[in-house]
Every structure is written in structure tokens, then in C-alpha cells.
Design a protein around this motif. Structure first.
Motif, PDB file in Angstrom:
ATOM      1  N   ARG A 152     -10.990  -7.225 -10.042  1.00  0.00           N
ATOM      2  CA  ARG A 152      -9.927  -6.797  -9.127  1.00  0.00           C
ATOM      3  C   ARG A 152     -10.499  -5.792  -8.122  1.00  0.00           C
ATOM      4  NH1 ARG A 152      -4.856  -4.609 -10.691  1.00  0.00           N
ATOM      5  NH2 ARG A 152      -3.957  -5.886  -9.059  1.00  0.00           N
ATOM      6  N   ALA A 153     -11.703  -6.036  -7.654  1.00  0.00           N
ATOM      7  CA  ALA A 153     -12.373  -5.120  -6.728  1.00  0.00           C
ATOM      8  C   ALA A 153     -11.537  -4.832  -5.491  1.00  0.00           C
ATOM      9  CB  ALA A 153     -13.738  -5.669  -6.332  1.00  0.00           C
ATOM     10  N   HIS A 154     -10.706  -5.782  -5.097  1.00  0.00           N
ATOM     11  CA  HIS A 154      -9.863  -5.593  -3.923  1.00  0.00           C
ATOM     12  C   HIS A 154      -8.916  -4.409  -4.083  1.00  0.00           C
ATOM     13  CE1 HIS A 154      -7.507  -8.074  -6.672  1.00  0.00           C
ATOM     14  NE2 HIS A 154      -6.416  -7.725  -6.012  1.00  0.00           N
ATOM     15  N   ILE A 155      -8.627  -3.986  -5.304  1.00  0.00           N
ATOM     16  CA  ILE A 155      -7.714  -2.874  -5.524  1.00  0.00           C
ATOM     17  C   ILE A 155      -8.436  -1.584  -5.898  1.00  0.00           C
ATOM     18  CG2 ILE A 155      -7.233  -3.227  -7.967  1.00  0.00           C
ATOM     19  CD1 ILE A 155      -4.591  -2.575  -5.314  1.00  0.00           C
ATOM     20  N   HIS A 156      -9.702  -1.667  -6.282  1.00  0.00           N
ATOM     21  CA  HIS A 156     -10.424  -0.466  -6.714  1.00  0.00           C
ATOM     22  C   HIS A 156     -10.552   0.555  -5.597  1.00  0.00           C
ATOM     23  CE1 HIS A 156     -12.393  -2.895 -10.197  1.00  0.00           C
ATOM     24  NE2 HIS A 156     -11.102  -2.785 -10.322  1.00  0.00           N
ATOM     25  N   GLY A 157     -10.709   0.109  -4.363  1.00  0.00           N
ATOM     26  CA  GLY A 157     -10.771   1.045  -3.231  1.00  0.00           C
ATOM     27  C   GLY A 157      -9.495   1.852  -3.109  1.00  0.00           C
ATOM     28  N   PHE A 158      -8.354   1.215  -3.364  1.00  0.00           N
ATOM     29  CA  PHE A 158      -7.081   1.937  -3.340  1.00  0.00           C
ATOM     30  C   PHE A 158      -7.091   3.063  -4.372  1.00  0.00           C
ATOM     31  CE2 PHE A 158      -3.071   2.456  -5.649  1.00  0.00           C
ATOM     32  CZ  PHE A 158      -2.328   3.092  -4.665  1.00  0.00           C
ATOM     33  N   TYR A 159      -7.554   2.761  -5.582  1.00  0.00           N
ATOM     34  CA  TYR A 159      -7.561   3.773  -6.635  1.00  0.00           C
ATOM     35  C   TYR A 159      -8.433   4.971  -6.244  1.00  0.00           C
ATOM     36  CZ  TYR A 159      -5.247   0.356  -9.648  1.00  0.00           C
ATOM     37  OH  TYR A 159      -4.367  -0.540 -10.180  1.00  0.00           O
ATOM     38  N   THR A 160      -9.570   4.716  -5.609  1.00  0.00           N
ATOM     39  CA  THR A 160     -10.417   5.848  -5.212  1.00  0.00           C
ATOM     40  C   THR A 160      -9.739   6.683  -4.130  1.00  0.00           C
ATOM     41  OG1 THR A 160     -11.701   4.504  -3.662  1.00  0.00           O
ATOM     42  CG2 THR A 160     -12.579   4.734  -5.887  1.00  0.00           C
ATOM     43  N   THR A 161      -8.943   6.070  -3.246  1.00  0.00           N
ATOM     44  CA  THR A 161      -8.224   6.869  -2.239  1.00  0.00           C
ATOM     45  C   THR A 161      -7.158   7.743  -2.886  1.00  0.00           C
ATOM     46  OG1 THR A 161      -6.515   5.216  -1.738  1.00  0.00           O
ATOM     47  CG2 THR A 161      -8.560   5.113  -0.443  1.00  0.00           C
ATOM     48  N   MET A 162      -6.717   7.367  -4.078  1.00  0.00           N
ATOM     49  CA  MET A 162      -5.734   8.167  -4.806  1.00  0.00           C
ATOM     50  C   MET A 162      -6.411   9.249  -5.656  1.00  0.00           C
ATOM     51  SD  MET A 162      -2.725   7.132  -3.908  1.00  0.00           S
ATOM     52  CE  MET A 162      -1.770   8.046  -5.098  1.00  0.00           C
ATOM     53  N   GLY A 163      -7.738   9.340  -5.606  1.00  0.00           N
ATOM     54  CA  GLY A 163      -8.449  10.381  -6.331  1.00  0.00           C
ATOM     55  C   GLY A 163      -9.093   9.934  -7.627  1.00  0.00           C
ATOM     56  N   PHE A 164      -8.892   8.689  -8.026  1.00  0.00           N
ATOM     57  CA  PHE A 164      -9.545   8.186  -9.231  1.00  0.00           C
ATOM     58  C   PHE A 164     -11.018   7.964  -8.940  1.00  0.00           C
ATOM     59  CE2 PHE A 164      -5.127   6.978  -9.674  1.00  0.00           C
ATOM     60  CZ  PHE A 164      -4.857   7.234 -10.998  1.00  0.00           C
ATOM     61  N   ARG A 184      -3.682  15.353 -19.529  1.00  0.00           N
ATOM     62  CA  ARG A 184      -4.707  16.060 -18.749  1.00  0.00           C
ATOM     63  C   ARG A 184      -5.596  15.091 -17.993  1.00  0.00           C
ATOM     64  NH1 ARG A 184      -6.364  20.958 -20.989  1.00  0.00           N
ATOM     65  NH2 ARG A 184      -7.601  21.133 -19.101  1.00  0.00           N
ATOM     66  N   VAL A 185      -5.507  13.798 -18.338  1.00  0.00           N
ATOM     67  CA  VAL A 185      -6.306  12.756 -17.697  1.00  0.00           C
ATOM     68  C   VAL A 185      -5.404  11.545 -17.508  1.00  0.00           C
ATOM     69  CG1 VAL A 185      -8.297  11.210 -17.977  1.00  0.00           C
ATOM     70  CG2 VAL A 185      -8.431  13.552 -18.817  1.00  0.00           C
ATOM     71  N   LEU A 186      -5.508  10.909 -16.342  1.00  0.00           N
ATOM     72  CA  LEU A 186      -4.814   9.648 -16.100  1.00  0.00           C
ATOM     73  C   LEU A 186      -5.875   8.581 -15.878  1.00  0.00           C
ATOM     74  CD1 LEU A 186      -2.125   8.148 -15.694  1.00  0.00           C
ATOM     75  CD2 LEU A 186      -2.284   8.706 -13.271  1.00  0.00           C
ATOM     76  N   ILE A 187      -5.836   7.561 -16.687  1.00  0.00           N
ATOM     77  CA  ILE A 187      -6.816   6.483 -16.663  1.00  0.00           C
ATOM     78  C   ILE A 187      -6.134   5.231 -16.126  1.00  0.00           C
ATOM     79  CG2 ILE A 187      -8.311   5.016 -18.087  1.00  0.00           C
ATOM     80  CD1 ILE A 187      -8.221   7.400 -20.168  1.00  0.00           C
ATOM     81  N   VAL A 188      -6.785   4.539 -15.206  1.00  0.00           N
ATOM     82  CA  VAL A 188      -6.262   3.273 -14.714  1.00  0.00           C
ATOM     83  C   VAL A 188      -7.079   2.156 -15.342  1.00  0.00           C
ATOM     84  CG1 VAL A 188      -5.922   1.800 -12.705  1.00  0.00           C
ATOM     85  CG2 VAL A 188      -5.510   4.237 -12.527  1.00  0.00           C
ATOM     86  N   MET A 189      -6.377   1.235 -15.983  1.00  0.00           N
ATOM     87  CA  MET A 189      -7.031   0.040 -16.529  1.00  0.00           C
ATOM     88  C   MET A 189      -6.985  -1.031 -15.446  1.00  0.00           C
ATOM     89  SD  MET A 189      -7.820   0.879 -19.640  1.00  0.00           S
ATOM     90  CE  MET A 189      -8.106  -0.672 -20.446  1.00  0.00           C
ATOM     91  N   SER A 190      -8.150  -1.510 -15.042  1.00  0.00           N
ATOM     92  CA  SER A 190      -8.227  -2.541 -14.009  1.00  0.00           C
ATOM     93  C   SER A 190      -9.456  -3.395 -14.276  1.00  0.00           C
ATOM     94  CB  SER A 190      -8.317  -1.891 -12.626  1.00  0.00           C
ATOM     95  OG  SER A 190      -8.377  -2.855 -11.619  1.00  0.00           O
ATOM     96  N   GLU A 191      -9.258  -4.691 -14.258  1.00  0.00           N
ATOM     97  CA  GLU A 191     -10.391  -5.572 -14.490  1.00  0.00           C
ATOM     98  C   GLU A 191     -11.392  -5.454 -13.350  1.00  0.00           C
ATOM     99  OE1 GLU A 191      -9.419  -9.553 -15.642  1.00  0.00           O
ATOM    100  OE2 GLU A 191      -7.616  -8.870 -16.689  1.00  0.00           O
ATOM    101  N   LYS A 192     -12.666  -5.603 -13.691  1.00  0.00           N
ATOM    102  CA  LYS A 192     -13.713  -5.479 -12.676  1.00  0.00           C
ATOM    103  C   LYS A 192     -13.548  -6.482 -11.545  1.00  0.00           C
ATOM    104  CE  LYS A 192     -17.282  -3.228 -15.318  1.00  0.00           C
ATOM    105  NZ  LYS A 192     -18.711  -3.125 -15.543  1.00  0.00           N
ATOM    106  N   LEU A 196       0.820  -1.206   0.000  1.00  0.00           N
ATOM    107  CA  LEU A 196       0.000   0.000   0.000  1.00  0.00           C
ATOM    108  C   LEU A 196       0.858   1.262   0.000  1.00  0.00           C
ATOM    109  CD1 LEU A 196      -2.835   1.155   0.013  1.00  0.00           C
ATOM    110  CD2 LEU A 196      -2.807   1.050   2.503  1.00  0.00           C
ATOM    111  N   GLY A 197       1.856   1.315   0.868  1.00  0.00           N
ATOM    112  CA  GLY A 197       2.734   2.486   0.934  1.00  0.00           C
ATOM    113  C   GLY A 197       3.512   2.695  -0.348  1.00  0.00           C
ATOM    114  N   ILE A 198       4.048   1.608  -0.889  1.00  0.00           N
ATOM    115  CA  ILE A 198       4.808   1.699  -2.131  1.00  0.00           C
ATOM    116  C   ILE A 198       3.890   2.074  -3.284  1.00  0.00           C
ATOM    117  CG2 ILE A 198       6.142   0.378  -3.825  1.00  0.00           C
ATOM    118  CD1 ILE A 198       7.260  -1.211  -1.383  1.00  0.00           C
ATOM    119  N   ALA A 199       2.712   1.470  -3.341  1.00  0.00           N
ATOM    120  CA  ALA A 199       1.765   1.781  -4.418  1.00  0.00           C
ATOM    121  C   ALA A 199       1.354   3.245  -4.381  1.00  0.00           C
ATOM    122  CB  ALA A 199       0.544   0.874  -4.328  1.00  0.00           C
ATOM    123  N   LYS A 200       1.129   3.789  -3.198  1.00  0.00           N
ATOM    124  CA  LYS A 200       0.767   5.219  -3.093  1.00  0.00           C
ATOM    125  C   LYS A 200       1.866   6.096  -3.664  1.00  0.00           C
ATOM    126  CE  LYS A 200      -2.466   5.167   0.735  1.00  0.00           C
ATOM    127  NZ  LYS A 200      -2.769   5.645   2.072  1.00  0.00           N
TER     128      LYS A 200
END
Length: 169
Positions: A146-158, A136-144, A116-120
């Protein structure tokens, strides 16, 4: 090897041909990978097994490395061992006034590390780097699944903004 950023206990570097096998194992060491092997350490070649017969990952690496719109990144620990990876792809389209977009795919951190720390820190760098290249936009490609990681992306502002569809060819 070109070091792109020093993040304290880890650094980010442009991947080299020597990193291809480790990157392959990092991508396979994920619960959503069809080649997943449950483990707490980076899976070895014998567990990973042989890839698809037509997969020439070194040739693919050469194409990625030669393309100025592709950046294959590795995360290195203090011993210069690869513990993470991500790929940045820069895309220009006519949509939205022609703004450049950056796409992150294949983001992984090796099991058993402070993922988590390294990923941030890795994503904070990716955001700044994409911005510095004019995106102007950063898009993360993640399979649906992989829900376990989607919460991390939202904490990063995605935020979830699009649905993607795939068609196997």
C-alpha cells in the motif's frame, strides 16, 4: 449510534452492526485487497460477492464491539452515509515500561470523496483520542504494497520504525 466527533462536513461514530456490510465493502475497495474491484464508487454486494464460507462478520463485530480495547469507527457524511472506517486497538505490554499503545488498522475512505482532507481529520482525531486514552504510541498497520498511502502517513508524522512479519495460519 454514538457520535464521537463532529469534523464539520463529516462526523465520526462508533460502528454498529448495521455498518458491517459497508465496512466490508470499504475494506475490499482497495487495490491491495484480494477482492478488489476497480471502481469510483463504493462497490455493491453483487460485485463484492460472497466472502469466505467461515466468515461470520456479524459475530466478529460483536466480539470487537464488546471489547473495551477495540473501537471500530465509521466516518459519516452529512447524510449519515458511511464513507470511511478505521479500527483502533489499545494494547498494553511490558515492553517500554508498560506504556499503552494504540494500533490503527483497516483505515479507508470511500472512493470519490475528498479522501485526503477527510483522512487528515480522521487521523488527527485518532491521534488525540489515543492520547486521551493514555496511549503513548500510535502504530499504523499498513501492508507494504500500500505504498500509495505510506506518504500520507509520513505527512501525519508517522515514521517507519519497525518491520513486521506475518505467518498465515
Amino acid at each position: 449510534m454514538e457520535i464521537l466527533a463532529d469534523l464539520g462536513d463529516v462526523s465520526l461514530a462508533r460502528a454498529t452492526r448495521d455498518h458491517v456490510g459497508t465496512i466490508e465493502r470499504l475494506l475490499a475497495d482497495d487495490p491491495t485487497s484480494p477482492r478488489h474491484v476497480a471502481t469510483n464508487t463504493l462497490i455493491s454486494d453483487d460485485l463484492l460477492g460472497v466472502g469466505p464460507a467461515d466468515a461470520d462478520l456479524e459475530a466478529v463485530f460483536e466480539q470487537i464491539d464488546a471489547d473495551p480495547n477495540q473501537e471500530l469507527i465509521v466516518v459519516l457524511d452529512e447524510g449519515d452515509r458511511v464513507i470511511g472506517t478505521l479500527q483502533l486497538t489499545f494494547v498494553r505490554t511490558l515492553a517500554r515500561g508498560g506504556v499503552a499503545r494504540a494500533v490503527v488498522s483497516g483505515a479507508r475512505i470511500r472512493a470519490g470523496h475528498d479522501s485526503l482532507g477527510i483522512a487528515k481529520r480522521m487521523f488527527a482525531w485518532a491521534i488525540d483520542h489515543a492520547r486521551s486514552r493514555g496511549a503513548r504510541v500510535l502504530i499504523v498497520m499498513s501492508e507494504k504494497n500500500r505504498a500509495h498511502i505510506h506518504g500520507f502517513y509520513t505527512t501525519m508524522g508517522f515514521r517507519p520504525s519497525h518491520d513486521g512479519l506475518t505467518l498465515p495460519l
